[in-house]
Write a protein that holds these residues in place. Structure first.
Motif, PDB file in Angstrom:
ATOM      1  N   LEU A 247      47.642  29.594  40.833  1.00  0.00           N
ATOM      2  CA  LEU A 247      48.165  30.455  41.864  1.00  0.00           C
ATOM      3  C   LEU A 247      48.778  31.775  41.305  1.00  0.00           C
ATOM      4  N   GLN A 248      49.514  31.595  40.188  1.00  0.00           N
ATOM      5  CA  GLN A 248      50.142  32.578  39.723  1.00  0.00           C
ATOM      6  C   GLN A 248      49.344  33.633  38.713  1.00  0.00           C
ATOM      7  N   LEU A 249      47.910  33.615  38.715  1.00  0.00           N
ATOM      8  CA  LEU A 249      47.316  34.631  38.088  1.00  0.00           C
ATOM      9  C   LEU A 249      47.310  35.878  38.298  1.00  0.00           C
ATOM     10  N   ARG A 250      47.528  36.986  37.397  1.00  0.00           N
ATOM     11  CA  ARG A 250      47.488  38.206  37.719  1.00  0.00           C
ATOM     12  C   ARG A 250      46.365  39.063  37.417  1.00  0.00           C
ATOM     13  N   MET A 254      39.513  40.308  33.617  1.00  0.00           N
ATOM     14  CA  MET A 254      39.934  41.721  33.346  1.00  0.00           C
ATOM     15  C   MET A 254      40.226  42.573  34.578  1.00  0.00           C
ATOM     16  N   LYS A 255      40.378  41.961  35.639  1.00  0.00           N
ATOM     17  CA  LYS A 255      40.697  42.710  36.711  1.00  0.00           C
ATOM     18  C   LYS A 255      42.033  42.265  37.509  1.00  0.00           C
ATOM     19  N   ARG A 256      42.847  43.211  37.992  1.00  0.00           N
ATOM     20  CA  ARG A 256      43.978  42.781  38.686  1.00  0.00           C
ATOM     21  C   ARG A 256      43.761  42.075  39.849  1.00  0.00           C
ATOM     22  N   VAL A 257      44.560  40.940  39.918  1.00  0.00           N
ATOM     23  CA  VAL A 257      44.392  40.139  41.359  1.00  0.00           C
ATOM     24  C   VAL A 257      45.284  41.001  42.501  1.00  0.00           C
ATOM     25  N   THR A 258      44.865  41.160  43.573  1.00  0.00           N
ATOM     26  CA  THR A 258      45.666  41.776  44.593  1.00  0.00           C
ATOM     27  C   THR A 258      46.437  40.816  45.187  1.00  0.00           C
ATOM     28  N   GLU A 259      47.430  41.208  46.051  1.00  0.00           N
ATOM     29  CA  GLU A 259      48.259  40.299  46.925  1.00  0.00           C
ATOM     30  C   GLU A 259      47.355  39.820  47.937  1.00  0.00           C
ATOM     31  N   GLU A 260      46.378  40.744  48.586  1.00  0.00           N
ATOM     32  CA  GLU A 260      45.568  40.137  49.681  1.00  0.00           C
ATOM     33  C   GLU A 260      44.727  39.059  49.193  1.00  0.00           C
TER      34      GLU A 260
END
Length: 605
Positions: A247-250, A254-260
């Motif tokens: 769950l804490q992945l950022r 190599m792609k940013r995890v969005t809040e959505e």
């Protein structure tokens, strides 16, 4: 080879880098040495890359050496280095080394680069407890091992090997980055035993299921993960499953995890947990009463009943649309829409029976203004709809609630406080009851709508609606009303209805002609298209009014400025005259007092 035909050769790459290589020495080993001047210029570093060397030369007089570079040579064995007690950086990248022997004495080593060689197993690292970076990519290693004592190791690169299982990671307490790309990995274990691991690269392996990655969910420090190039990454639910697992992945692949995306994963995880709890609860209630059943039998019955319930529940849950940013699913009579893209499910070809079975629609993580244009279609497509639910839809103003009048009918409405600021307003419920009076709502947020609520709402907003209906100009009425109401009002005002020349007051009294009443209809939340059309129709009139108003304000400001400038010029002389007049009047004080008394007496009469 060049060094095979020469007894001595000298290589110069820069100041202090003149190196003499000798094949003949008393010890029988090839020797590399530098002059005293060169050693003084660069005592801690030597570069022997791209020299076609087949073995490591004995480095005479270089005991202070800290960095040694043997890149891109033909070396097959590591030896002649044990006397380099201060060596911290050893680079043997791109050679022909098959064994890691010859490095055990290098206790000060911090960086060891052995990538692109022919090494088959890790060994000889027992004394290298200070290692910070270990690069073994591009070798032939089939198993991770002999690393548990490297408690200070931060970076481990094992990409491009033959590893099939990730294990034997205990003791690597400082490891922050683990690169296992391009192996044959199908199972990952013990990653949760790496307390500092932040980056894990597992691209291009053979992982087929998240069951093989269960340990990742126990890692509290991991924030970057790559799984692209694995069979599991081809599944449509891949990203949501990865985020549910960690769950804490950022960053993922190599792609940013969005809040959505993170919220969507949380929603799906919560839904799965709720279903499991509910199934378990029902299973416990269905355990038969037996005179004597041991604990093992009871658990067996529970699990079998649980399985049947899960299968039955799965049959009623239908996924309509799923992507990285949205989810649309039909669960019995409830249609759930998560994320903006889920609104596309409303456009799909709905069967009459399926659409008629939908009685509840729940919106989540969708801006309310994006939902408004779909309300007329919802009214037509789902004739038995009776309950709307809004959660995290940013309903923030009372006029937005008026848009719900476009739905045919509703028995119940739920607007969760979470993500809907309008619920914090004291009059939101009364406004909703007044505006949606024609719905005859039974419940709002699970609270019954009583007759007292209806009377109170009418007292609060009825007078305001009456004033709006009677005082609003005809052209403004046509702009404010929705299209269907606009056509009816235009028809009646032009005298083509049942009675010619009806006024707005009469239209309000005869509410049946306009369905829900003009006073309520004026509390509208028009779409952008309606606003644009009305703006086009009355743009010239508004422009003239605005120009006249602005001109008047400019003239007023100009006059005020002129008066201020004039007063500024005249004030000194005016002040002097005022002071002089008062001084002259007060020069004869008895006469001045008598004149003041006479003036007061006259004013009193």
């Amino acid at each position: 080879m060049k060094n095979a035909f020469l007894n001595k050769c000298v290589f110069v790459t820069g100041p202090g880098d003149a190196i003499t290589l000798s094949e003949n020495s008393p010890s029988g080993f090839p020797i590399a040495f530098r002059s005293c001047d060169d050693c003084a210029l660069s005592p801690e570093r030597i570069d022997l890359d791209r020299r076609c060397l087949e073995e490591c030369h004995l480095l005479e007089g270089m005991g202070r050496l800290r960095l040694l570079n043997f890149q891109h040579n033909l070396i097959t064995h590591i030896h002649n280095l044990s006397h380099l007690r201060h060596l911290a950086f050893l680079d043997l990248y791109d050679n022909h080394i098959s064994q890691m022997s010859g490095i055990s004495a290098l206790a000060s080593l911090r960086v060891l680069m052995l990538g692109k060689n022919r090494i088959q197993r890790t060994c000889s690292l027992d004394n290298l407890t200070k290692l910070d970076i270990l690069d073994l990519h591009g070798n032939q290693i089939s198993q991770i091992g002999n690393l548990s004592h490297l408690s200070e190791l931060r970076v481990l690169n094992l990409a491009g090997n033959c590893i099939s299982r990730v294990d034997n990671l205990q003791g690597l307490d400082s490891l922050t980055e683990l690169n296992l790309r391009r192996n044959c990995i199908s199972t990952v274990t013990e990653v949760d035993q790496l307390p500092c691991l932040q980056r894990l690269f597992l691209s291009c392996n053979s992982i087929t299921s998240f069951d093989e990655l269960a340990c990742l969910g126990e890692s509290c420090s991991l924030y970057e993960l790559t799984l692209d190039g694995n069979p599991v990454a081809l599944e449509t639910w891949y990203k949501q499953a990865a985020l549910r697992c960690v769950l804490q992945l950022r960053q993922l692949d190599m792609k940013r995890v969005t809040e959505e995306e993170r919220r969507m994963a949380c929603v799906m995880a919560r839904k799965e947990d709720e279903k499991k709890r509910e199934s378990h609860k029902q299973a416990m209630h269905k355990v038969p009463d037996l005179p004597y059943v041991d604990s093992v039998c009871v658990l067996t019955v529970c699990f079998s009943v649980c399985s049947r319930l899960l299968e039955a529940g799965g049959a009623s849950l239908q996924s309509l649309s799923l992507s990285d940013s949205h989810l649309a699913e039909l669960d019995g009579e409830t249609l759930r829409l998560f994320g903006l893209g889920a609104l596309e499910a409303l456009e799909r070809g709905w069967g009459v029976q399926t659409a008629g079975a939908v009685t509840v629609i729940a919106f989540r993580y969708i801006h309310f203004d994006a939902i408004v244009p779909t309300l007329p279609r919802i009214r037509v497509k789902f004739p038995n709809l009776s309950h709307l639910i809004f959660l995290e839809t940013n309903v923030s103003r009372l006029p937005q609630l008026a848009a719900l009048a476009q739905v045919r009918r509703l028995d119940q409405l739920t607007i969760h406080p979470e993500g809907n600021p309008v619920v914090s307003l004291s009059l939101w419920r009364s406004f909703l009851i007044y505006r949606l009076h024609h719905f005859n709502l039974h419940k709002i947020n699970n609270l019954e709508v009583t007759m007292n609520d209806v009377i109170s709402a009418e007292r609060l907003f009825g007078t305001l609606g009456h004033i709006a209906a009677t005082e609003t100009p005809r052209c403004r009425l046509l702009v404010l009303l929705e299209e269907s109401r606009k056509r009816q009002l235009q028809f009646l005002l032009e005298g083509r209805g049942r009675r010619a020349g009806l006024s707005p007051e009469e239209l309000r009294d005869n509410g049946k002609l306009l369905g829900e009443g003009l006073s309520r209809a004026l509390f509208n939340y028009p779409s952008r298209d309606c606003c644009s059309e009305g703006a086009m129709e009355s743009s010239s009139e508004r422009r003239a009014v605005m120009e006249q108003y602005i001109q008047a304000q400019v003239q007023r400001a100009s006059d005020t400025n002129l008066k201020g400038e004039s007063l500024h010029k005249l004030w000194p002389s005016m002040f002097m005259e005022m002071v002089r007049d008062y001084v002259l009047e007060m020069r004869d004080r008895p006469t001045f007092r008598q004149a003041c008394l006479n003036r007061l007496s006259t004013q009193g009469k």
